[in-house]
Every structure is written in structure tokens, then in C-alpha cells.
Design a protein around this motif. Structure first.
Motif, PDB file in Angstrom:
ATOM      1  N   UNK A 396       0.829  -1.286   0.009  1.00 38.93           N
ATOM      2  CA  UNK A 396       0.075   0.182   0.211  1.00 38.93           C
ATOM      3  C   UNK A 396       0.922   1.223  -0.002  1.00 38.93           C
ATOM      4  N   UNK A 397       1.973   1.273   0.794  1.00 36.11           N
ATOM      5  CA  UNK A 397       2.632   2.345   0.732  1.00 36.11           C
ATOM      6  C   UNK A 397       3.336   2.613  -0.563  1.00 36.11           C
ATOM      7  N   UNK A 398       3.795   1.741  -1.264  1.00 39.22           N
ATOM      8  CA  UNK A 398       4.498   1.864  -2.572  1.00 39.22           C
ATOM      9  C   UNK A 398       3.278   2.218  -3.716  1.00 39.22           C
ATOM     10  N   UNK A 399       2.188   1.813  -3.407  1.00 37.37           N
ATOM     11  CA  UNK A 399       1.024   2.246  -4.328  1.00 37.37           C
ATOM     12  C   UNK A 399       0.620   3.875  -3.958  1.00 37.37           C
ATOM     13  N   UNK A 400       0.646   4.000  -2.879  1.00 35.13           N
ATOM     14  CA  UNK A 400       0.331   5.450  -2.380  1.00 35.13           C
ATOM     15  C   UNK A 400       1.503   6.401  -2.877  1.00 35.13           C
ATOM     16  N   UNK A 401       2.849   5.866  -2.896  1.00 39.80           N
ATOM     17  CA  UNK A 401       3.802   6.567  -3.573  1.00 39.80           C
ATOM     18  C   UNK A 401       3.919   6.826  -5.040  1.00 39.80           C
ATOM     19  N   UNK A 402       3.035   6.104  -5.807  1.00 43.46           N
ATOM     20  CA  UNK A 402       2.924   6.176  -7.156  1.00 43.46           C
ATOM     21  C   UNK A 402       3.907   5.121  -7.822  1.00 43.46           C
ATOM     22  N   UNK A 403       4.368   4.356  -6.994  1.00 43.63           N
ATOM     23  CA  UNK A 403       5.279   3.385  -7.515  1.00 43.63           C
ATOM     24  C   UNK A 403       4.353   1.908  -7.706  1.00 43.63           C
ATOM     25  N   UNK A 404       3.510   1.910  -8.687  1.00 42.46           N
ATOM     26  CA  UNK A 404       2.492   1.145  -8.972  1.00 42.46           C
ATOM     27  C   UNK A 404       2.995  -0.427  -9.263  1.00 42.46           C
ATOM     28  N   UNK A 405       4.032  -0.230 -10.196  1.00 43.15           N
ATOM     29  CA  UNK A 405       4.608  -1.612 -10.504  1.00 43.15           C
ATOM     30  C   UNK A 405       5.266  -2.157  -9.328  1.00 43.15           C
ATOM     31  N   UNK A 406       5.991  -1.737  -8.818  1.00 43.90           N
ATOM     32  CA  UNK A 406       6.483  -2.187  -7.446  1.00 43.90           C
ATOM     33  C   UNK A 406       5.410  -2.627  -6.604  1.00 43.90           C
ATOM     34  N   UNK A 407       4.259  -1.913  -6.561  1.00 44.51           N
ATOM     35  CA  UNK A 407       3.261  -2.531  -5.406  1.00 44.51           C
ATOM     36  C   UNK A 407       2.582  -3.612  -6.094  1.00 44.51           C
ATOM     37  N   UNK A 408       2.444  -3.896  -7.374  1.00 40.34           N
ATOM     38  CA  UNK A 408       2.034  -4.909  -7.834  1.00 40.34           C
ATOM     39  C   UNK A 408       2.899  -6.008  -7.697  1.00 40.34           C
ATOM     40  N   UNK A 409       4.140  -5.981  -7.646  1.00 43.69           N
ATOM     41  CA  UNK A 409       4.938  -7.120  -7.589  1.00 43.69           C
ATOM     42  C   UNK A 409       4.894  -7.505  -6.294  1.00 43.69           C
ATOM     43  N   UNK A 410       4.736  -6.514  -5.323  1.00 42.11           N
ATOM     44  CA  UNK A 410       4.791  -6.919  -3.813  1.00 42.11           C
ATOM     45  C   UNK A 410       3.595  -7.575  -3.552  1.00 42.11           C
ATOM     46  N   UNK A 411       2.457  -7.117  -4.119  1.00 41.16           N
ATOM     47  CA  UNK A 411       1.064  -7.594  -3.889  1.00 41.16           C
ATOM     48  C   UNK A 411       1.068  -9.209  -4.392  1.00 41.16           C
ATOM     49  N   UNK A 412       1.505  -9.443  -5.275  1.00 44.19           N
ATOM     50  CA  UNK A 412       1.827 -10.612  -5.994  1.00 44.19           C
ATOM     51  C   UNK A 412       2.617 -11.667  -4.938  1.00 44.19           C
ATOM     52  N   UNK A 413       3.658 -11.269  -4.475  1.00 44.54           N
ATOM     53  CA  UNK A 413       4.298 -12.091  -3.359  1.00 44.54           C
ATOM     54  C   UNK A 413       3.382 -12.306  -2.182  1.00 44.54           C
ATOM     55  N   UNK A 414       2.899 -11.177  -1.558  1.00 43.15           N
ATOM     56  CA  UNK A 414       2.063 -11.320  -0.288  1.00 43.15           C
ATOM     57  C   UNK A 414       0.861 -12.209  -0.754  1.00 43.15           C
ATOM     58  N   UNK A 415       0.318 -12.154  -1.893  1.00 44.40           N
ATOM     59  CA  UNK A 415      -0.625 -12.992  -2.346  1.00 44.40           C
ATOM     60  C   UNK A 415      -0.359 -14.356  -2.207  1.00 44.40           C
TER      61      UNK A 415
END
Length: 797
Positions: A396-415
Motif C-alpha cells: 500500500x505504501x508503494x502504491x500511495x507513493x505512485x510506484x504502482x508496478x513495484x506495488x503490484x509485484x509486492x502484492x503478488x508475493x504477499x498474495x
């Protein structure tokens, strides 16, 4: 008198250690129980029953102190010794197995706890009989663990079967029967079926009053849970009234210093918070912190919890600097009282990271989150729910900071981790998948987002099935993805059907219902029916204000969407009025106008004003924030100088408070640059929104909303007519065409360029049948459930 080894001395020491444990004096309790275990082993031998009992007390103390690893090791070793000494069917062995399962459940390992309780229930049924109270209790714990693990369908089946057996064995008025009814209602609430839970708890309160009397502690508990249910259903004003009456009755029965009295005051403050009355909620909690500190001490867990809740209210009020300072003090106090590895201390550090994230300090938040993740993984395990929660926060922090591609990769790992640890139906897993879809949308991977979110419909087994709110929220994100790919009609069918289903199953004020109806209206505003969107949002705002309060978060979210829709419909003056009303409700009066309040706050880099101006309509940051939307409306209303002054102040405030390159700071700079590039004379008069006929709202069969107090009557746009220009899905009216400064449609607001097909491709608006020179937006994946699940959108009747 008797000596240190006398049984009476040992018994007194055990009672003292138990009192320390129940008073949360964990260090003293652990030291005493460890000493007692050593003394009993020396005096009675390692296999004596009293030695085994003291070892069980020690293991329980480890669990209550939050040291789950040592508690588990102690219970496993004790079960092995009890089986060897007393046999697997001895009551002591069964009792230790129950505490072991309970410790696993408290540690967050709900799936394993459920398996342990299930096996224990089978053995108790074999040894004691299927109708024995301890057998029924083990079955109840099994169902509770299933609910906590997210296996809601199984939990509902288990509780319903257990309730039937309790009625048969003990009768409908037995206390355990009533408790099982309470747990069944709680499970319905967990599954999102708040209306069903309210009905069950209302009947339970009536029966408890009849059986136990109005002042029985169980009646107070049932009334409190009923108020909680109403709050979850969005009926916050009713919940506040329930809490106020309950607090009065609790003070009359228990006295002002009773712990239950403190608890009711805390819950009242939380419910007041949900109505948006943040100043009152803060005052209630501040007084409660003072009273708890005086009565229970500054280091009592409840005192620390109330301080954390007070810090959270500071965040909601936009006082981010104050929240950060209070969160830092809480971290220091938790580490001093509990130690740095205690779950409460780790939670306090996580809350500090949340405060930094919401205060736009994403780099500092990321460092803090990573530190908490490492420590929680070391203390609790990589697949513990609290550890997975930190992974979600990092994304979420990456997403809010505008780093959406990094957030997506992190979400996949967490998922991947959460799916293996919790199962595919757990709410945490579904939330991670929904947030992954958001990150994919903002990173430009629209087809991947559609593919990720579409299968969630397979987990839904009916309009009132468990997980409906999760489906609704994910379906709204999917609708935006479809809209952005050019599938506007599919998006409208999907979100309209979700709004209808949610309204029928969850109720109109429910959060999921409000989200679906707001999303549907926003997509209508982006398409050919902005006037219909305005009418629906006005109705929804009235519903939210009546049930949750005019300053509640749902009401403000809907009103922000209403302002955006009014601007889309060409009603610039009406949009300005709605924006200014929102600002007036969130700030104190002291300037010539609400716009002046927002402008001065940004110029001074005041975090409250910046926080208010940063709010957006919709679940995705593809709409302009409140401050930028207000500037757009001011320009459309002919107040260009005021808009430019506001945008300049917005840039000043955001750049002063936010990390460099923050998306909100970039939004302000982009809006100001667009306005400066467009000279007033380049705005053709015929492209300015025209004043519509007075009866425009009547064309939809609705009564036009009354203007805001002290303002000119709001104008409504004329009904859209055919046109051969404009973006696909935009109202095809010459009077609506966007000047260069106007906010673009959401599919061009996102931070990625759409993949356009060949230039010769043209799109035909399904609504108007007109050809558009804008390129069609392909959608390679069209989920079948968008047509099979969708029903008639609300308002079309």
C-alpha cells in the motif's frame, strides 16, 4: 510458618502467579511459574500431577505474554508427557490439548487450531459422549477457529448444527444456547451479512432481557454487540444513540470506575468517530485516557490502546504531525513496558509506519515497515496474519507513493504467501487480490487486472453468501478496469448489478453498497448520463447523511463524487458549492469563504488543509483530488484567477509536506501548468457549459436538489445531445465539450498511456450510436460473469 516446600506455601505462590498473569504482569508471572515448576519437580518429581499442572500454567503464561513459540513448545512437550504418564484419554491430557489449540488460535494459526479442536471434539465425543458439555464446547471452539480462519461457510454450518444440538439438549433458554446464538450472529456479521446479524441480535437481546433481566452483564454485552452490528451496517447514528444509552445504564449499574464503564465509553467514542464528529470523539477519548491513567495506571494495556485510538482520530482529522508524535511516544512506552518483541510493541511500530504513510512520508514509512516485517517474521513467523498484514502495508505504501508496478509485484508475493497460509476464501487474501488489481490498473496492465479480479466471482455462492462485500469492492475495481479498456457498457452493467445486489442483501447504508452505488454513478458521469449520476449521488448523499451523519466519511466520499459529477454535467457553480460545503464541514470558519480556508491552509503548508484537499472520489486515484477538482470548477465557473491562486497554494503546500515526486504534488503541478498554458482567450465561449433549462432535473423524474445555504441556485446541464466529437463515452453535447483546462475523462487521467489501436479505428458510442474519432480501447478479456451476474442498475426502475 510452614516452610518454603509446604503444599500451602506452594499453593499460595501459584495463586499469586495466577493473579500476576491475569493482571498482565507477565514478567512476574513467568518468573514465578518457572520457579514453581522447578520446585515441584524437585519436591514431587517430574511426573507428579501437580508438576504437570504447574507446567501447564507456565505454558499458558507464555501464550498470554505473547511468546507463542515458547508456549507451543511447552504445550507439545507437556502433551507428550501426559500421554506417557496418564494416557491419551485422561482428562488432564484432553485439557492440555484444549489449551494447546487455544494457544495456536491466539497466535493467529487459526487453520491449525481448527484442526486441533476438531480432533479434540471427536475424542471427547468418543470418551465423554456426543452430548457432553465439554464435547459441545470443543465443537464451539472449532467453529470459532473456522470463522477466524476465513472458512465462513463451514463456520456457519458448524454453528447452526451446534445451536440445534444445544436447543435439543439444554433448551432454548440455557445460557450456552444463548451464547451459541450470539456466536452465530457474529459469524454472519463477519461474512458481511450485517442485516441478518442485526435481526439475530435484536431477538437475542429481547430473550436475554426476558430470561436474565435488563441489568444482567450478558444483556449489556448483547446490547453492545447489537450496537456494533448497526455500526458495521452503516447505521452509525443509531449506533451512537444505542451506545449513549448503554453508557448511561452501565454507569448506573456498575459505577463510573468499573472497567465495563470504561469499555462502553471507548466504544461510544469510536462510534462517534464514524459519524465524522471528530472533535467530539477526540474529546471523549482524551477524557477517557485521563480517567484510565488515574484509575488503571499509565502503563495499563487499555490506557495504551485508548491512546492509539486517539492518535488514529488525529489522522482522520488531518492532523498528521500530531499523530506521528503521539505514535512515536506510544512506541517508546510499549517497548519500555512490554519489550521490543512483544506483539503490542510491534503493533505500535506498525501504527507509527501507518502514520508516516498517511502523512505522505513514504520513504520513512517504508523503512519502518521493513523493520517491523523482519521482526514479526522472526517472532511470529513469515505466514502469521500479522506478518502478512505488514506485507500488505508495504505494498500500500508503494502504491500511495505512485510506484504502482513495484506495488503490484509486492502484492503478488504477499498474495502467494497469504493464499497458502490462510486459504483462498480468507478476507485478507481477497483484499490483497483486489489491491493487486488496483496496482495493475495504475501500472497500465489492464488486461492483467481484469484477469486477476474476474475469478473472484467463482467464490460467491449467492446474494447473501459469505464474502459478498469482498466481491462488491473487487467488482467495483474490475468495473473501472473494464471502463479504462473501453468496455464502458460492460463496466456499467457489472457495477450496476453489484449495486442492486448489495442494496438488497446488505442494506442501503452498508459500506459495500455505498461503494457500488458511488462507483456506478461515477461511471455514468464519465459516460453519456452525467445528469443521472448527479441525481443518484444526491439521493445517496441524503441516505448516508441520515444513517451515518452529514460529516461521516461515507457522506463526504459521496459528496466529493457529487461535485465531480456536477462538473461533468456542466454545472460548475453547483460543483463549487458542493466542494465548498465539504471544506466548511471539515474546517473552522474564519475566512471569507471555504475556498479561502483551503487556499490559506495550503499556502501555510497546514497538514489539515492539505489532507482535506488531497481527498479523491472513487476507489482509484484516477480522479482529481478535491483541491484540484475545485480549481477545475472555479475555472468552469469563470473564476480563473481564484483557480490559479488556489493551484499555486496547492503546489506550495504539497511540496512542503510530501516526499519529492509524490503523485499528489505532481498532480498539483500538472494542473497549474495546464491552466497557465491556456490563456483565457483560447477558451471559446461556445465551449463553456451553458445554463440548462430550469426543468432539466425533471426530465429524469427527480426533484432538483436544493441549493446550498447562502449560495446562488445550482445550475444543471442540458440533456446531452448527439455529437460527432469528444472522447468515447463522454456526453455528446456541444455545450459539454471540454476546454483545454478541463479535467479529462478517467481513462486518460491514469498514470499510463493507453495502448491505442491503429489510427483508422473508430468507436461507436453504444448509447448514442454516433461515430467517434477517438480510437477504440480493446479488451482482450471479457469475464462472462459481467453479464450473468449483473442485474438492472438501481434507479432504472
Amino acid at each position: 510458618m510452614f516452610g518454603p516446600d509446604h503444599p500451602s506455601t506452594l499453593h499460595c505462590r501459584r495463586e499469586r502467579a495466577s493473579a500476576w498473569r491475569e493482571s498482565d504482569e507477565h514478567a512476574l508471572a513467568l518468573a514465578e511459574f518457572a520457579s514453581l515448576a522447578a520446585d515441584h519437580t524437585r519436591i514431587n518429581g517430574p511426573d507428579h500431577p501437580q508438576t504437570l499442572e504447574i507446567r501447564q500454567d507456565l505454558a499458558r503464561s507464555y501464550a498470554q505474554a505473547g511468546d507463542h513459540r515458547r508456549a507451543t513448545e511447552a504445550f507439545v512437550a507437556l502433551i507428550a508427557d501426559r500421554c506417557r504418564i496418564q494416557g491419551p484419554d485422561h482428562w488432564g491430557t484432553l485439557d492440555t490439548r484444549w489449551w494447546h489449540a487455544f494457544a495456536r488460535d491466539s497466535a493467529g494459526d487459526h487453520r491449525l487450531a481448527g484442526e486441533l479442536f476438531d480432533a479434540l471434539a471427536a475424542d471427547r465425543a468418543r470418551i465423554l459422549g456426543s452430548d457432553h458439555l465439554e464435547t459441545l464446547h470443543a465443537r464451539q471452539c472449532h467453529a470459532t477457529s473456522c470463522r477466524a480462519a476465513g472458512n465462513l461457510r463451514q463456520a456457519l454450518r458448524l454453528f447452526e448444527t451446534l445451536l440445534a444440538d444445544r436447543v435439543r439438549i439444554a433448551g432454548p433458554d440455557h445460557p450456552e444456547t444463548l451464547n451459541t446464538r450470539l456466536l452465530l450472529a457474529w459469524t454472519h456479521r463477519t461474512s458481511g451479512n450485517h442485516l441478518r446479524s442485526i435481526r439475530l441480535n435484536e431477538a437475542l437481546v429481547r430473550d436475554r432481557i426476558r430470561i436474565q433481566g435488563p441489568d444482567h452483564p450478558a444483556v449489556f454485552t448483547a446490547r453492545s454487540i447489537l450496537a456494533t452490528d448497526r455500526g458495521f451496517a452503516g447505521l452509525h447514528r443509531r449506533a451512537v444513540a444505542d451506545r449513549e444509552q448503554l453508557a448511561t445504564d452501565s454507569a448506573r449499574v456498575h459505577g463510573p470506575e468499573h472497567p465495563d464503564r470504561f469499555l462502553e465509553r471507548s466504544l461510544l467514542a469510536q462510534e462517534v468517530r464514524e459519524t465524522g464528529e471528530l472533535d467530539r470523539a477526540g474529546d471523549l477519548l482524551a477524557r477517557l485516557v485521563t480517567d484510565r491513567t488515574r484509575s488503571q495506571g499509565p502503563d495499563h494495556p487499555s490506557t495504551l490502546d485508548e491512546r492509539a485510538e486517539l492518535a488514529y482520530i488525529r489522522r482522520l482529522a488531518g492532523r498528521h504531525h500530531q499523530e506521528v508524535a503521539e505514535s512515536q511516544a506510544l512506541v517508546a512506552d510499549h517497548e519500555r513496558v512490554h519489550g521490543p518483541d512483544h506483539p503490542a510493541a510491534l503493533t505500535a511500530r506498525s501504527n507509527l509506519a501507518h502514520a508516516l504513510r498517511h502523512g505522505w512520508r513514504h520513504h520513512r514509512a517504508q523503512v519502518m515497515y521493513q523493520s517491523v516485517l523482519a521482526d514479526r517474521g522472526r517472532v511470529l513467523g513469515a505466514d502469521h496474519p500479522d506478518t502478512l498484514d505488514v506485507r500488505d502495508s508495504i505494498a500500500r505504501n508503494l502504491f500511495d507513493a505512485g510506484r504502482h508496478a513495484e506495488a503490484a509485484a509486492y502484492y503478488r508475493d504477499a498474495l502467494a504467501l497469504a493464499g497458502e497460509a490462510l486459504g483462498p476464501e480468507h478476507s485478507t487474501v481477497r483484499e490483497l487480490r483486489r489491491d493487486l488489481g488496483k496496482a495493475l490498473i495504475l501500472s497500465g496492465a489492464l488486461d492483467a487486472a481484469v484477469a486477476e479480479l474476474s475469478p473472484m466471482a467463482d467464490d460467491w455462492d449467492g446474494p447473501s453468501g459469505p464474502g459478498l462485500p469482498d466481491l462488491v469492492h473487487a467488482g467495483c475495481v474490475l468495473a473501472y478496469a473494464l471502463h479504462l479498456t473501453g468496455e464502458q457498457q460492460a463496466a456499467l452493467r457489472l457495477v450496476g448489478g453489484l449495486a442492486t445486489t448489495a442494496t438488497a442483501a446488505l442494506g442501503g447504508p452498508d459500506e459495500a453498497t455505498v461503494t457500488a452505488r458511488t462507483s456506478h454513478a461515477l461511471l455514468l458521469a464519465e459516460g453519456t448520463r452525467p445528469l443521472r449520476a448527479v441525481v443518484r449521488l444526491e439521493e445517496l448523499a441524503e441516505t448516508c447523511a441520515e444513517s451515518a451523519g452529514p460529516r461521516s466519511r461515507p457522506t463526504l466520499d459521496v459528496r466529493r463524487s457529487l461535485a465531480h459529477a456536477r462538473l461533468r454535467a456542466g454545472d460548475a457553480d453547483g460543483a463549487v458549492q458542493v466542494y465548498e460545503r465539504i471544506i466548511a464541514d471539515r474546517t473552522t470558519v474564519g475566512y471569507a469563504s471555504p475556498t479561502a480556508v483551503l487556499l490559506a491552509g495550503h499556502a501555510d503548508a497546514h497538514d489539515v488543509a492539505v489532507s482535506i484537499g488531497a481527498q479523491r472520489p472513487g476507489p482509484l486515484p484516477v480522479f482529481p483530488s478535491l483541491a484540484v477538482g475545485l480549481a477545475h470548477a472555479l475555472v468552469a465557473a469563470g473564476r480563473r484567477d481564484a483557480a490559479r491562486e488556489l493551484l499555486a497554494a496547492v503546489c506550495t503546500g504539497r511540496e512542503a509536506l510530501m516526499d519529492p515526486g509524490h503523485p499528489l504534488a505532481a498532480e498539483g503541478r500538472t494542473a497549474l501548468a495546464r491552466l497557465d498554458r491556456t490563456a483565457p482567450e483560447t477558451e471559446p465561449e461556445q465551449e463553456r457549459p451553458l445554463k440548462p433549462p430550469a426543468a432539466a432535473g425533471a426530465q429524469l423524474g427527480r426533484t432538483p436538489a436544493a441549493p446550498l445555504p447562502g449560495s446562488a441556485p445550482a445550475r444543471r446541464a442540458a440533456p446531452p445531445g448527439p455529437s460527432s466529437s469528444g472522447p468515447p463515452g463522454a456526453p455528446a453535447s456541444p455545450c459539454w465539450r471540454s476546454p483545454p483546462w478541463a479535467p479529462p475523462p478517467i481513462w486518460s487521467c491514469a498514470s499510463f498511456p493507453p495502448a491505442a489501436p491503429p489510427a483508422s479505428t473508430t468507436a461507436t458510442s453504444p448509447a448514442s450510436g454516433s461515430s467517434s474519432p477517438w480510437p477504440a480501447m480493446p479488451c482482450s478479456i471479457r469475464p462472462s460473469w459481467t453479464t450473468t451476474r449483473a442485474a438492472s442498475p438501481p434507479g432504472s426502475r
